[in-house]
Design an enzyme around this catalytic site. Sequence first.
Site, PDB file in Angstrom:
ATOM      1  CG  HIS A  60       7.024  -3.362   7.246  1.00 37.87           C
ATOM      2  ND1 HIS A  60       7.935  -3.082   8.240  1.00 37.87           N
ATOM      3  CD2 HIS A  60       5.823  -3.490   7.866  1.00 37.87           C
ATOM      4  CE1 HIS A  60       7.313  -3.038   9.405  1.00 37.87           C
ATOM      5  NE2 HIS A  60       6.019  -3.292   9.207  1.00 37.87           N
ATOM      6  CG  ASP A 109      10.692  -1.779   6.721  1.00 39.50           C
ATOM      7  OD1 ASP A 109       9.816  -0.993   6.329  1.00 39.50           O
ATOM      8  OD2 ASP A 109      10.534  -2.564   7.683  1.00 39.50           O
ATOM      9  CB  SER A 145       5.145  -4.095  12.256  1.00 42.09           C
ATOM     10  OG  SER A 145       5.009  -2.754  11.857  1.00 42.09           O
TER      11      SER A 145
END
Length: 652
Positions: free
Chosen positions: A329, A298, A192
Site C-alpha cells: 500500500h 497490497d 487509499s
Amino acid sequence: MSVVAVVLTALMFVLLGPVAAHAGAGPRDTGSQPVDSYANAIRQSVWVDTGLDGDRDGKTDRVAADIIRPSEPAAAGRQVPVIMDASPYYSCCGRGNESQVKTYDQSGNPVGFPLYYDNYFVPRGYAVVLVDLAGTDRSDGCVDVGGASDITSAKAVIDWLNGRATAYTTRTGSTTAQAGWSNGSVGMIGKSWDGTVANGVAATGVEGLKTIVDISGISSWYDYYFAQGAALYDGGPDELASEVESSGAQSHCSAEEQALRDGAPRNGDWTSAWQDRDYYANASKVKASVFVAQGMQDLNVRTKNFGQWWNALAANGVQRKIWLSQTGHVDPFDYRRSDWVDTLHQWFDHYLMGVDNGVQSQPMADIERTPDHWSTDPVWPAPGTAATQVGLKASGTNGLGSLSAGAPPASGTERYTDNPAQDEDDWAAQADQATASKVSFTTGTLASDLRLSGGGTVTLTATPTTTSAHLSAVLVDLGPATIRNYEDGAEGITTLNTRSCWGDSTSGDSACYLDTAADTENVQQTVFSRGWADLGHYDPSLHGVSLTPGKPYTITIQLASTDHVVPAGHRLALIVAGTDNGLIVAPSTKPTISVDLSRSSADLPLVGGLPALAHALRGGSGHHHPTATTPAATPSRGPAAALPTSQAARLR
C-alpha cells in the site's frame, strides 16, 4: 521596426506570455512551466454547503476547502484549473510517507498544505484544493465511510468551482465566496481513502471532473471489509468513522455510527449500505479519464478493488492508464518518484489544460517486473490475454495434485482440514509436501515463461464437515526471486535520510521530501494472487446460509487481479486451503473440506491462452513432490502482522 510596433510587441508579450508559458503550442507541447510565484500564491479557506444535514442539527453541513492558487493569473483575470484531494486525514493521521497534516496561522489561514501537489503545480498555473470530508477536521457533518456524506463532500466543492453550489468565507457566517478564478476543470487525486472518494465522485458523473488519479483506492467498500462473505478485518466501518471524526463530530454522530453498524453486519451479507458504496456498479456514469496506480501486493486495499474498477471502466470506454508495482500500500511518489511526477504533470496538463503532449497515446500500462525494473504494454490486461481453463488433477497422494492444460474429465477427491494458525506463506513453503492443512496443485518445471495478466477464478465443489467454512485459493510462483519486501511495515520501500525537492518552498511548507529506495528480499516462492470466500456465501447474491455437513456446495472464488510472469525454470502452483491467517478472519468451526476434482477447475488470465500454457508445460518435469510426509511447520512471515491495527492508520 517602428516605435509603435516595438511597444505593441512588448505589450503582447506581457499579456500573452504567461498563457503561452502555461499552455504553449505545437504538436507535442512541453506543457506548463513554473513561472508563477509559490511564495506569493493566494491562500484561502472556504466552507461549501453540501445540502446535507448528516449531524441532524437542523442546518445543512458545510465542508472546509483550503485553497492555494497562483496570484499572477488572478491579477491578469485568467482562470485556472484545479487539482483536488478530498480526505478524512488532514488532522487525525496525516498524508504521505511523512504523515503531513494541514497547518494554519493564528488567524486560521492555511499555511502548510500536505504533499507536494501545491509546491509543484501551483507555480505551473494550477490551483490546489484540499477538502476535509464531512465530520473531519474543520468540516460539519458526520463521517459515513464511503456513503453520501463522503461523496457529496467532494462533489459539492466541484459544483462550487463550476458555479453550481454556494460557499462561505467562514464556517458559520453568511458572506459568500465566489470561485470566479476557477475555469471549472477539476482533477481529483489521492491515495487509499482519498482515492476511494475520487472513484465515488467520478461514478456520479459530475460535470467538471475531467480526470481522477486513483492511488490504491477502493471501488466497493464491501470488498474492503469482506471477500465473498469472509471477513477481512475484525472491525467495521463504524469503528473507522470514529477514528477519523473531529472531536465535534464525535459528540453528535452516534446516530450515524449506529446506522453504519446496522447497515454493515459482520456476517458478510450484502446489504443496501454496501450497494450505496459500490462505485464500480456506476462506471457507466464516469466521464472523467482515470489513472490507476496500485501495488500488486497490497494486502490492505486488496487488488480485487482495482481489478473490478478497471474492467468496468474498460467496458464503458473510459480513457485510462495504469501503473502496477510490486509494493504493498504505497504511493508511486515513494517508489518511482521522478517518473511519477513527470507522468502526473503530463497527465494533468493534458486533461486539465488541454496540452497536446501525447500522454494519452503512451503505453497504457507500466508494470514493475523486478524491483525498480519496469515494462510497458499498449493495453491492459496484456494483448492476447485469455481466460484459460486449467484442470485440477489428483496425483495419488492426498494433498498433492497437478495442474493440466484444459480440463479433461477427472475423478477423485482431495481433502484438507482448516488450520487457522497457518497462512499463505506456510502453504507456499510446503507446496511440495503433503500437509493436512492444504492441497497443492502444481505444474512441472516450465519450459517457457508463462504470464498471467488480470484476474482469474477457481471453481470448487466442496463438502464441509461442519456448518461453516472458509476457503482460500492462492497462486504461487515456485522458484527463487528477488522481490520487494511487501510484508514489512513499509511494504516494499526504505525511507532514507536524504531529501529531494519537488517544487517551491516557503518557511511554512517545504517541497523537500525524504528519499526512498526499494526494500528487497530473496525468496524461494512468491504468492502473487489470492482469493478468499465463505462457503456459506456460495450464492452470488452474497446472502449466507448455515452449511449442512456432508452436503457438497459449488462456489467460484474470485482471484485478485495481478500481472506476473512465472519464468521458465520455475513452476506454477495453485494452493487451496482454509483460513489464511492474518488475511481473513477464521470461521467459528475448523472443518475438513473434501474437494470433488471432477467438478472443480481454475480459469486463469494467461497471455497467449491455452497454446501458451501447453507450450510452457511441454517438456516439463512433471510433479515435483520430494516427500509425502508432513514436515514441521515453517515459521510464517505473517503478511498481515505488518499492517497497523488501527483502521485509520491501515487505510491511509
